[in-house]
Design an enzyme around this catalytic site. Structure first.
Site, PDB file in Angstrom:
ATOM      1  N   ARG A  32      -7.317   5.354   7.590  1.00  0.00           N
ATOM      2  CA  ARG A  32      -7.282   4.323   6.533  1.00  0.00           C
ATOM      3  C   ARG A  32      -7.809   2.993   7.053  1.00  0.00           C
ATOM      4  NH1 ARG A  32      -1.221   4.666   5.169  1.00  0.00           N
ATOM      5  NH2 ARG A  32      -1.550   3.135   3.525  1.00  0.00           N
ATOM      6  N   LYS A  48      -0.100  -6.530   0.250  1.00  0.00           N
ATOM      7  CA  LYS A  48      -0.685  -6.890  -1.044  1.00  0.00           C
ATOM      8  C   LYS A  48       0.092  -6.298  -2.212  1.00  0.00           C
ATOM      9  CE  LYS A  48      -4.579  -3.611  -0.728  1.00  0.00           C
ATOM     10  NZ  LYS A  48      -4.013  -2.867   0.407  1.00  0.00           N
ATOM     11  N   ARG A  69       5.825   7.525   3.108  1.00  0.00           N
ATOM     12  CA  ARG A  69       4.602   8.000   2.446  1.00  0.00           C
ATOM     13  C   ARG A  69       3.877   8.981   3.348  1.00  0.00           C
ATOM     14  NH1 ARG A  69       1.059   3.211  -0.199  1.00  0.00           N
ATOM     15  NH2 ARG A  69      -0.615   4.381   0.785  1.00  0.00           N
ATOM     16  N   ARG A 100     -12.527  -1.092  -3.567  1.00  0.00           N
ATOM     17  CA  ARG A 100     -12.484  -0.837  -2.132  1.00  0.00           C
ATOM     18  C   ARG A 100     -13.870  -0.533  -1.570  1.00  0.00           C
ATOM     19  NH1 ARG A 100      -6.690   1.002  -2.123  1.00  0.00           N
ATOM     20  NH2 ARG A 100      -6.049   1.509  -0.029  1.00  0.00           N
ATOM     21  N   ARG A 137       7.410   1.787   7.653  1.00  0.00           N
ATOM     22  CA  ARG A 137       7.629   1.523   6.230  1.00  0.00           C
ATOM     23  C   ARG A 137       8.397   2.675   5.561  1.00  0.00           C
ATOM     24  NH1 ARG A 137       2.695  -0.044   2.300  1.00  0.00           N
ATOM     25  NH2 ARG A 137       1.876   2.023   2.772  1.00  0.00           N
TER      26      ARG A 137
HETATM   27  P1  AMP Z   1      -2.892   2.443  -1.366  1.00  0.00           P
HETATM   28  O1  AMP Z   1      -1.575   2.738  -2.002  1.00  0.00           O
HETATM   29  O2  AMP Z   1      -3.608   1.298  -2.013  1.00  0.00           O
HETATM   30  O3  AMP Z   1      -2.779   2.291   0.135  1.00  0.00           O
HETATM   31  O4  AMP Z   1      -3.829   3.727  -1.621  1.00  0.00           O
HETATM   32  C1  AMP Z   1      -3.452   4.986  -1.141  1.00  0.00           C
HETATM   33  C2  AMP Z   1      -4.673   5.899  -1.117  1.00  0.00           C
HETATM   34  O5  AMP Z   1      -5.173   6.069  -2.435  1.00  0.00           O
HETATM   35  C3  AMP Z   1      -5.848   5.405  -0.293  1.00  0.00           C
HETATM   36  O6  AMP Z   1      -5.725   5.669   1.086  1.00  0.00           O
HETATM   37  C4  AMP Z   1      -6.994   6.188  -0.942  1.00  0.00           C
HETATM   38  O7  AMP Z   1      -6.975   7.545  -0.534  1.00  0.00           O
HETATM   39  C5  AMP Z   1      -6.599   6.158  -2.421  1.00  0.00           C
HETATM   40  N1  AMP Z   1      -7.156   4.974  -3.118  1.00  0.00           N
HETATM   41  C6  AMP Z   1      -6.467   3.956  -3.681  1.00  0.00           C
HETATM   42  N2  AMP Z   1      -7.287   3.056  -4.227  1.00  0.00           N
HETATM   43  C7  AMP Z   1      -8.549   3.495  -3.994  1.00  0.00           C
HETATM   44  C8  AMP Z   1      -9.853   2.979  -4.287  1.00  0.00           C
HETATM   45  N3  AMP Z   1     -10.011   1.824  -4.933  1.00  0.00           N
HETATM   46  N4  AMP Z   1     -10.924   3.717  -3.882  1.00  0.00           N
HETATM   47  C9  AMP Z   1     -10.781   4.879  -3.244  1.00  0.00           C
HETATM   48  N5  AMP Z   1      -9.583   5.410  -2.905  1.00  0.00           N
HETATM   49  C10 AMP Z   1      -8.470   4.730  -3.285  1.00  0.00           C
END
Ligand code: AMP
Length: 229
Positions: free
Chosen positions: A183, A25, A172, A100, A139
């Site tokens: 996750r 995404k 990461r 989320r 990744r």
């Molecule tokens: P992402 O880069 O979208 O995979 O987000 C990395 C991490 O950031 C996630 O595993 C969560 O710990 C935190 N995070 C990002 N967006 C949200 C959200 N909308 N609600 C809660 N935690 C978030």
């Protein structure tokens, strides 16, 4: 779908991309933002920046992120309201990684309603669990431009260096096996109910994300008027 609905969808500018970690995404959101001239709002990216700058939000979020858990709703809701209130979001945005949870989705709806608007479309990118695990564990991201590579399916031409800008590639912290499992569980338990939520509002479109990114982009394009070239 009646004609008015079709025209509405073709003009869609306020959008949410849903999907498990590793579904692509981020990549699709970047493309949409560039073509539709709207800001790409990645909450994961915002949090990683806040953590790197050691802001209050960054300090609060860091532990949750490293463990692969969701950051509490109060923190996220405040962060996104502040971002969506900025002038560049007035004519649209593509949200990547937000909402989320159902509470985040409700608060987003309320916020947009207060501003006389609402979401136009929610795209859910669907990917098999095995593909996700393969994608996330292999990744590697560029420290300079953020582009992602996959050591198996899209290996960098020069080991450890970004194909686009030559920057250093890194993994990461939450792309390790333990955090990936947490996750995925968080996605299943806390985020998948959003599909029912948005489907009920007639906004959900499902996209098969198991294919190459160009094919996925083409299908997304068929739902968004601003992507027609
Ligand atoms: P992402 O880069 O979208 O995979 O987000 C990395 C991490 O950031 C996630 O595993 C969560 O710990 C935190 N995070 C990002 N967006 C949200 C959200 N909308 N609600 C809660 N935690 C978030």
């Amino acid at each position: 779908m009646d004609l008015i609905k079709v025209v509405d969808v073709m003009n869609a500018q306020r959008m949410v991309l849903l999907g498990p970690p590793g579904c692509g995404k981020g990549t699709q959101a970047k493309r949409i933002a560039e073509k539709c001239l709207i800001p790409h709002i990645s909450t994961g990216e915002m949090l990683r920046e806040a953590a790197a700058r050691e802001t209050e939000v960054g300090r609060q979020a860091k532990g949750y992120m490293h463990a692969g858990k969701l950051v509490p709703d109060e923190i996220m809701i405040a962060l996104v309201k502040e971002r969506l209130g900025q002038a560049d979001c007035r004519h649209g945005f593509v949200l990547d990684g937000y909402p989320r949870t159902v509470d985040q989705a409700r608060s987003l709806d309320a916020f947009l309603q207060e501003h006389g608007t609402g979401l136009d479309i929610v795209l859910s990118i669907e990917v098999d669990e095995q593909t996700i695990i393969q994608r996330l564990s292999n990744r590697r991201l560029c420290r300079s431009c953020g582009r992602d590579h996959n050591l198996v399916t899209q290996p960098p031409r020069v080991e450890g260096r970004c194909d686009a800008c030559g920057g250093e590639l890194y993994q990461r912290a939450d792309d390790d096996a333990k955090a990936i499992a947490v996750r995925l569980q968080a996605y299943e338990r806390q985020t998948t109910p959003l599909k029912t939520y948005y489907d009920g509002a007639g906004m959900l479109r499902k996209i098969d994300g198991n294919r190459g990114m160009d094919e996925v982009a083409r299908e997304i394009g068929s739902h968004l008027g601003c992507l027609e070239s």
